[in-house]
Motif scaffolding. Structure first.
Motif, PDB file in Angstrom:
ATOM      1  N   ARG A 156     -18.771  19.747  23.825  1.00 41.65           N
ATOM      2  CA  ARG A 156     -17.974  18.523  23.735  1.00 41.65           C
ATOM      3  C   ARG A 156     -16.667  18.614  24.511  1.00 41.65           C
ATOM      4  O   ARG A 156     -15.997  17.597  24.711  1.00 41.65           O
ATOM      5  CB  ARG A 156     -17.663  18.214  22.264  1.00 41.65           C
ATOM      6  CG  ARG A 156     -18.879  17.853  21.434  1.00 41.65           C
ATOM      7  CD  ARG A 156     -18.470  17.337  20.072  1.00 41.65           C
ATOM      8  NE  ARG A 156     -17.937  18.405  19.226  1.00 41.65           N
ATOM      9  CZ  ARG A 156     -18.669  19.110  18.369  1.00 41.65           C
ATOM     10  NH1 ARG A 156     -19.969  18.874  18.258  1.00 41.65           N
ATOM     11  NH2 ARG A 156     -18.119  20.051  17.629  1.00 41.65           N
ATOM     12  N   ALA A 157     -16.289  19.820  24.933  1.00 41.07           N
ATOM     13  CA  ALA A 157     -15.009  20.004  25.628  1.00 41.07           C
ATOM     14  C   ALA A 157     -15.036  19.289  26.972  1.00 41.07           C
ATOM     15  O   ALA A 157     -16.023  19.349  27.709  1.00 41.07           O
ATOM     16  CB  ALA A 157     -14.719  21.486  25.814  1.00 41.07           C
ATOM     17  N   GLY A 158     -13.936  18.632  27.291  1.00 44.15           N
ATOM     18  CA  GLY A 158     -13.916  17.829  28.499  1.00 44.15           C
ATOM     19  C   GLY A 158     -13.159  18.439  29.660  1.00 44.15           C
ATOM     20  O   GLY A 158     -13.088  17.836  30.727  1.00 44.15           O
ATOM     21  N   HIS A 159     -12.564  19.599  29.473  1.00 48.22           N
ATOM     22  CA  HIS A 159     -11.766  20.211  30.534  1.00 48.22           C
ATOM     23  C   HIS A 159     -12.104  21.688  30.646  1.00 48.22           C
ATOM     24  O   HIS A 159     -12.416  22.348  29.647  1.00 48.22           O
ATOM     25  CB  HIS A 159     -10.274  20.029  30.245  1.00 48.22           C
ATOM     26  CG  HIS A 159      -9.399  20.338  31.415  1.00 48.22           C
ATOM     27  ND1 HIS A 159      -8.994  21.620  31.716  1.00 48.22           N
ATOM     28  CD2 HIS A 159      -8.862  19.532  32.368  1.00 48.22           C
ATOM     29  CE1 HIS A 159      -8.225  21.591  32.813  1.00 48.22           C
ATOM     30  NE2 HIS A 159      -8.126  20.345  33.219  1.00 48.22           N
ATOM     31  N   VAL A 160     -12.050  22.213  31.862  1.00 46.71           N
ATOM     32  CA  VAL A 160     -12.408  23.609  32.097  1.00 46.71           C
ATOM     33  C   VAL A 160     -11.557  24.563  31.270  1.00 46.71           C
ATOM     34  O   VAL A 160     -12.060  25.575  30.764  1.00 46.71           O
ATOM     35  CB  VAL A 160     -12.296  23.940  33.601  1.00 46.71           C
ATOM     36  CG1 VAL A 160     -12.391  25.445  33.827  1.00 46.71           C
ATOM     37  CG2 VAL A 160     -13.386  23.241  34.384  1.00 46.71           C
ATOM     38  N   LEU A 161     -10.257  24.266  31.097  1.00 43.74           N
ATOM     39  CA  LEU A 161      -9.402  25.156  30.318  1.00 43.74           C
ATOM     40  C   LEU A 161      -9.882  25.261  28.874  1.00 43.74           C
ATOM     41  O   LEU A 161      -9.892  26.353  28.287  1.00 43.74           O
ATOM     42  CB  LEU A 161      -7.955  24.669  30.345  1.00 43.74           C
ATOM     43  CG  LEU A 161      -7.180  24.890  31.643  1.00 43.74           C
ATOM     44  CD1 LEU A 161      -5.793  24.275  31.529  1.00 43.74           C
ATOM     45  CD2 LEU A 161      -7.086  26.365  31.978  1.00 43.74           C
ATOM     46  N   GLU A 162     -10.273  24.137  28.291  1.00 48.60           N
ATOM     47  CA  GLU A 162     -10.753  24.170  26.913  1.00 48.60           C
ATOM     48  C   GLU A 162     -12.120  24.846  26.824  1.00 48.60           C
ATOM     49  O   GLU A 162     -12.404  25.598  25.901  1.00 48.60           O
ATOM     50  CB  GLU A 162     -10.823  22.751  26.346  1.00 48.60           C
ATOM     51  CG  GLU A 162     -11.264  22.678  24.889  1.00 48.60           C
ATOM     52  CD  GLU A 162     -10.305  23.360  23.932  1.00 48.60           C
ATOM     53  OE1 GLU A 162     -10.680  23.543  22.761  1.00 48.60           O
ATOM     54  OE2 GLU A 162      -9.185  23.724  24.349  1.00 48.60           O
ATOM     55  N   GLN A 163     -12.973  24.601  27.813  1.00 49.01           N
ATOM     56  CA  GLN A 163     -14.265  25.285  27.846  1.00 49.01           C
ATOM     57  C   GLN A 163     -14.074  26.796  27.940  1.00 49.01           C
ATOM     58  O   GLN A 163     -14.757  27.564  27.251  1.00 49.01           O
ATOM     59  CB  GLN A 163     -15.085  24.794  29.039  1.00 49.01           C
ATOM     60  CG  GLN A 163     -15.602  23.375  28.908  1.00 49.01           C
ATOM     61  CD  GLN A 163     -16.386  22.943  30.133  1.00 49.01           C
ATOM     62  OE1 GLN A 163     -16.173  23.451  31.240  1.00 49.01           O
ATOM     63  NE2 GLN A 163     -17.289  22.000  29.946  1.00 49.01           N
ATOM     64  N   ALA A 164     -13.135  27.225  28.772  1.00 49.55           N
ATOM     65  CA  ALA A 164     -12.885  28.664  28.937  1.00 49.55           C
ATOM     66  C   ALA A 164     -12.370  29.278  27.644  1.00 49.55           C
ATOM     67  O   ALA A 164     -12.741  30.407  27.286  1.00 49.55           O
ATOM     68  CB  ALA A 164     -11.906  28.902  30.077  1.00 49.55           C
ATOM     69  N   ARG A 165     -11.508  28.553  26.929  1.00 48.57           N
ATOM     70  CA  ARG A 165     -10.991  29.073  25.663  1.00 48.57           C
ATOM     71  C   ARG A 165     -12.120  29.259  24.656  1.00 48.57           C
ATOM     72  O   ARG A 165     -12.173  30.279  23.939  1.00 48.57           O
ATOM     73  CB  ARG A 165      -9.926  28.127  25.096  1.00 48.57           C
ATOM     74  CG  ARG A 165      -9.214  28.671  23.866  1.00 48.57           C
ATOM     75  CD  ARG A 165      -8.233  27.672  23.296  1.00 48.57           C
ATOM     76  NE  ARG A 165      -8.905  26.526  22.730  1.00 48.57           N
ATOM     77  CZ  ARG A 165      -9.450  26.504  21.507  1.00 48.57           C
ATOM     78  NH1 ARG A 165      -9.410  27.576  20.748  1.00 48.57           N
ATOM     79  NH2 ARG A 165     -10.040  25.424  21.064  1.00 48.57           N
ATOM     80  N   LEU A 166     -13.024  28.296  24.588  1.00 49.09           N
ATOM     81  CA  LEU A 166     -14.135  28.390  23.635  1.00 49.09           C
ATOM     82  C   LEU A 166     -15.158  29.432  24.084  1.00 49.09           C
ATOM     83  O   LEU A 166     -15.766  30.116  23.256  1.00 49.09           O
ATOM     84  CB  LEU A 166     -14.787  27.018  23.472  1.00 49.09           C
ATOM     85  CG  LEU A 166     -13.905  26.003  22.743  1.00 49.09           C
ATOM     86  CD1 LEU A 166     -14.412  24.584  22.971  1.00 49.09           C
ATOM     87  CD2 LEU A 166     -13.848  26.307  21.251  1.00 49.09           C
ATOM     88  N   ASP A 167     -15.351  29.551  25.387  1.00 47.83           N
ATOM     89  CA  ASP A 167     -16.224  30.589  25.934  1.00 47.83           C
ATOM     90  C   ASP A 167     -15.691  31.964  25.531  1.00 47.83           C
ATOM     91  O   ASP A 167     -16.439  32.837  25.054  1.00 47.83           O
ATOM     92  CB  ASP A 167     -16.261  30.447  27.454  1.00 47.83           C
ATOM     93  CG  ASP A 167     -17.383  31.237  28.113  1.00 47.83           C
ATOM     94  OD1 ASP A 167     -17.995  32.078  27.440  1.00 47.83           O
ATOM     95  OD2 ASP A 167     -17.621  31.018  29.311  1.00 47.83           O
ATOM     96  N   LEU A 168     -14.384  32.155  25.712  1.00 45.57           N
ATOM     97  CA  LEU A 168     -13.753  33.422  25.326  1.00 45.57           C
ATOM     98  C   LEU A 168     -13.920  33.682  23.832  1.00 45.57           C
ATOM     99  O   LEU A 168     -14.219  34.812  23.418  1.00 45.57           O
ATOM    100  CB  LEU A 168     -12.274  33.379  25.687  1.00 45.57           C
ATOM    101  CG  LEU A 168     -11.457  34.628  25.355  1.00 45.57           C
ATOM    102  CD1 LEU A 168     -11.873  35.792  26.240  1.00 45.57           C
ATOM    103  CD2 LEU A 168      -9.964  34.350  25.523  1.00 45.57           C
ATOM    104  N   ALA A 169     -13.722  32.646  23.022  1.00 40.35           N
ATOM    105  CA  ALA A 169     -13.846  32.807  21.568  1.00 40.35           C
ATOM    106  C   ALA A 169     -15.261  33.210  21.188  1.00 40.35           C
ATOM    107  O   ALA A 169     -15.458  34.072  20.316  1.00 40.35           O
ATOM    108  CB  ALA A 169     -13.458  31.514  20.865  1.00 40.35           C
TER     109      ALA A 169
END
Length: 273
Positions: free
Chosen positions: A131-144
């Motif tokens: 559901r994340a709409g921006h690469v920065l948020e996707q990267a944060r969730l990927d890291l998590a």
């Protein structure tokens, strides 16, 4: 043990008490005056000892409240190692090789050791990622997600080793998620890792994680031998403009990441791009 009468012996005594668990995490140490009187040293010496223990991550000194024993964290000591990696210009190849060593085995252990709560947290990360709409948020969730797999290994040494490369790994994810080909090849493999953990199949989990991490080797081209920092800064400026600060982004990610993986629950809301 006889009462210490010098700075070094007081420091050694308090450290031994903390490491042995005789002063447990969260416990409040006696006031400076009490320690000075008990051990026959001056208050400046007590203050210096406590400050040294705080710098080493064993206690937290809270103004007007006192000194408390700090709970051990996987990130303890990670910052100095992160600085060392950056000063030596760690490359994407080097980081990928380290992640292959750590994360494939962590995934194997997670398939045996993960709790239902940990698996649910991984599932939430992947759902929120979609559901994340921006690469920065996707990267944060990927890291998590990756950090939760490591945590689910229930191996404190592996978790601590991984903590030292967390910031570099986030930078690597900026590169991966900004590249449509890498994104399409790598992101679906998260599901394979999670399903193998859910199914309690260690070999399959390790193989799925290895396949996922090897995407960089196959698709990064010349970037594979480049500095992680340089590539991440390039991608960040491409997304947010030439004034974008990688340091500021990393500080925010570290804070939010620590909150998520320390107490898995509903993921925090999206970060502003």
């Amino acid at each position: 043990m006889s009462p210490p009468h010098s700075r070094d012996s007081l420091s050694a005594y308090l450290l031994e008490e903390i490491l042995a668990g005789r002063i447990p995490s969260g416990a409040k140490l006696p006031p400076e005056r009490s320690l000075a009187e008990r051990f026959g040293v001056s208050r400046p010496i007590v203050r210096e000892v406590l400050r040294s223990l705080a710098e080493r991550g064993f206690v937290d000194i809270l103004p007007s409240r006192g000194t408390y024993v700090r709970e051990a964290r996987s990130s303890d000591g990670a910052r100095s190692l992160d600085t060392s990696y950056r000063r030596r210009n760690a490359t994407i190849r080097e980081l990928t090789e380290a992640r292959l060593m750590l994360e494939t085995y962590a995934a194997r252990l997670a398939a045996s050791n993960a709790t239902d709560v940990e698996i649910a947290a991984m599932r939430r990360c992947l759902d929120d990622f979609e559901r994340a709409g921006h690469v920065l948020e996707q990267a944060r969730l990927d890291l998590a997600f990756h950090a939760l797999v490591v945590r689910a290994s229930h191996n404190t040494v592996i978790e601590t080793m991984y903590a030292s490369i967390t910031s570099l790994t986030f930078e690597l994810m900026l590169r991966s998620l900004s590249d449509r080909q890498v994104h399409q090849a790598g992101v679906p493999l998260h599901e394979n890792v999670l399903q193998a953990i859910v199914d309690r199949e260690p070999d399959r989990a390790a193989e799925a994680m290895q396949e996922h991490l090897e995407v960089a080797r196959r698709l990064y081209g010349k970037d594979f031998e480049a500095s992680v920092d340089q590539v991440a800064q390039r991608e960040l400026q491409r997304m947010l403009g030439p004034s974008a600060s990688l340091e500021g982004i990393l500080e925010d990610v570290a804070r939010r990441h620590a909150a998520l993986v320390t107490a898995p629950g509903p993921a925090p809301g999206p970060a502003a791009p």
